[in-house]
Structure formats: C-alpha cells, structure tokens
Write an enzyme that holds these catalytic residues in place. Structure first.
Site, mmCIF file in Angstrom:
data_model
loop_
_atom_site.group_PDB
_atom_site.id
_atom_site.type_symbol
_atom_site.label_atom_id
_atom_site.label_comp_id
_atom_site.label_asym_id
_atom_site.label_seq_id
_atom_site.Cartn_x
_atom_site.Cartn_y
_atom_site.Cartn_z
ATOM 1 N N GLN A 195 40.272 34.881 39.356
ATOM 2 C CA GLN A 195 39.306 33.992 38.705
ATOM 3 C C GLN A 195 39.751 33.592 37.303
ATOM 4 O O GLN A 195 39.400 32.515 36.821
ATOM 5 C CB GLN A 195 37.936 34.662 38.679
ATOM 6 N N ASP A 236 28.068 41.162 33.939
ATOM 7 C CA ASP A 236 27.167 40.902 35.057
ATOM 8 C C ASP A 236 25.902 41.734 34.967
ATOM 9 O O ASP A 236 24.890 41.387 35.569
ATOM 10 C CB ASP A 236 27.872 41.168 36.380
#
Length: 343
Positions: A195, A236
């Site tokens: 990513q 997160d």
C-alpha cells in the site's frame, strides 16, 4: 495541486476509487447495493480507517434507498440488519463501527420511512465532510512539527484516498506543498500488499510532493543514512492508554525511531480512538489470506505448502510514541490526556 478522493456519492450510488488497481489504472467502481459495499471493504478496494467508515455510512444510505417500503418499522429493521452485516467486513478499523453506530442512531430516531431515507443520506454526507475538515485540522497541527527541508518517514497509506481528503499522516505534506515548505517523504513499500508503494507514492506524486520509495527492511539503514528527522503514521485504532494499531511494520518503525532518537508520531482523528479498549493487547488483529505473502501479482514466489503468518496490523506501544496528532491538537499518548479529549 491534485488531491485524489476515494469515496464519492453521486446520483444515488457510491463511486469508489478501486485502490486494488492503483497505480496502473485509475478506476472508479459504481456501488449500488450493500453486498457490493461489503465486498469492496473486505477486498481492500477501499481501505484506510476513515474511508472505510465513510463507505460503510453510504452503504447504510444505500440500504435505506433500496428498501422503499412506507412501513417505518420494516425499513428500520432491514437497514439495521444491513448495518450489522457491514460491521463484519473488517474487524480492526474502529472508524467502521463508529460510523455505523452513528448511522444506526439516525435510523432508530427516524419517525417515518421517508425521513429515514433523507436523514441517513444527510448523515453520511456529514460524516464525509467532517472527516475532510478533521484531516485538514490534523495537517495544520502536524505541520509545525517539521522544518523546511526535513526528511520524514511513513508506512502504509494514511493519505487522501484513505480518508475523505488530505489524509491523516500525509495531510502535513499536502499542506506543506500548498505553502511552499519543502518536506521530503521516505515511504516504506508496506508489505504484504504494497500500500505504500502503490498508493502513498502515487498520491504524493499526484500532488507534486517529493517522495522516495524504500522497502520495509530498509527502514533502519534509511534512518541512519538519509537524515530522517521524524516518522509519522496513521492508525486504525488507538486504545485508551495510547497504544496504537496500524499496518504491520509500524511497531518496528517505532522501535527503530526510539533507537535513533527520532520523534515518532501517530496521526489519528478522534473517531479512531476506542476508549472501551484499555490497551493494545485488547485490539483485535486481523489475519489475512496467505496468498498476500506467497504471491505477487498472482505469481507464486514461495514454496507450495509453506506455513504463513499474515497479520495485517501490529501495535505501537504508547511509550514509543512521541505524540498523537488529532484535530484538537497534539497530545501525549497516555490515558489522562486521551480521556481529556472526550471530556
């Protein structure tokens, strides 16, 4: 300056930037059903904690629009079922549950079926706009932590396409570009699904930000030889004590930063904090498909039958974090200061 967006509500459907195809193809999916939203979140077509929450919120709006009954109880029941279904798409990103809980409150409060459909869409749009404002505020608070000419390291993708706009960890780099401040970014590739290599480098290049790609295993050498002045990552989930879960490899960067005496920052909106999770040991860590490690672009690179451990996240302990950058400012990663954010 071009700052790409990943989630767009348009003509009664969701236009979603398919992040699986980047950087080679810029393709927007059109999502019109709740299962399509679930699959997009599960398969990482959309990823990044805030963007997942926004996509799920619009998924609830789709649910309401796709159940045109005038019976308010019937519509409420079905929309809440669909919301519960969407909550099962990813276990770690707390923004998903935060957004769905907020949408559920609107569903429950609606007096009529028509008002429910109108109100849930308005709420989803509000969540998206608020996130854009929050990300810009995070960038404003982060930017003074860096000096013109600094080299800053990051991992994963905590940028515009992971949020409504600007991003969290990448927000100061977009703002620095707007203001003529020269910051150079060293982006880890971020295994197992690259990513950092595919997404962070792509969107920073779109905006004209100076970015250099490194492999995850080059982090220590890069810190030593390239005058890295700070590390900044997204999160997160942030536990009540400041322990922060982020893409696998973040913990390692925090340890290295401590060793080199480099500040290590987490950039996260208040919606990423989970006061019901006391510490990092209580954060669920998602384990993903082994092929994300054994294959690259569908080509096998590991022996058949090899055992695989593929956690998607790790946890940086609070004592390795210099500060957590929020929309309300930079705080120390401890239970007292975090609780004060919500008092």
């Amino acid at each position: 300056m071009n700052i790409p967006q990943s989630v767009i509500w348009e003509h009664g459907s969701i236009r979603l930037l398919d992040q699986r195809k980047l950087p080679h193809v810029t393709h927007y999916l059109t999502l019109q059903t709740v299962p399509a939203v679930f699959d997009a979140i599960k398969s990482l077509a959309v990823r990044g904690a805030p963007a997942i929450g926004i996509a799920a919120a619009f998924g609830v709006a789709l649910s309401a629009l796709n159940h045109p009954s005038d019976d308010i109880d019937e519509v409420k029941e079905q929309v809440l079922i669909d919301s519960g279904y969407l909550s099962q798409s990813r276990p770690t990103a707390v923004n998903l549950f935060w957004a769905l809980n907020r949408m559920n409150e609107v569903v429950i409060a609606a007096p009529t079926a028509d008002s429910l459909r109108e109100n849930v869409l308005a709420e989803a749009l509000a969540i998206q706009k608020e996130d854009e404002d929050v990300c810009r505020a995070i960038g404003e608070h982060a930017l003074p932590l860096f000096n013109d000419g600094d080299h800053v390291m990051t991992i994963c993708n905590a940028g515009s396409i992971a949020t409504a706009k600007y991003g969290t960890a990448l927000a100061p780099f977009f703002l620095s570009k707007e203001r003529g401040i020269n910051l150079s970014v060293f982006a880890c590739e971020t295994r197992p699904v690259f990513q950092g290599a595919r997404l962070t480098t792509w969107e920073l290049m779109q905006a004209g930000v100076d970015v250099t790609l490194i492999t995850d295993s080059m982090a220590a050498h890069t810190m030593k030889t390239k005058n890295i002045s700070a590390v900044i990552t997204g999160a997160d989930r942030v536990a009540a004590n400041g322990d922060s879960a982020n893409k696998i490899g973040t913990f390692g960067l925090a340890v290295l930063a401590k060793s080199f005496g480099i500040p290590f920052y987490i950039a996260a909106p208040l919606s990423t904090f989970d006061l019901d999770t006391p510490n990092g040991d209580a954060i669920p860590i998602e384990e993903r498909d082994p092929t994300e490690i054994t294959e690259v672009n569908g080509m096998r690179v590991a022996p058949e039958g090899v055992a695989v451990f593929n956690p998607a996240f790790d946890v940086a302990p609070a004592d390795l974090i210099t500060g957590i950058i929020t929309e309300k400012g930079v705080i120390a990663p401890n239970e007292r200061d975090i609780a004060a954010l919500f008092s």
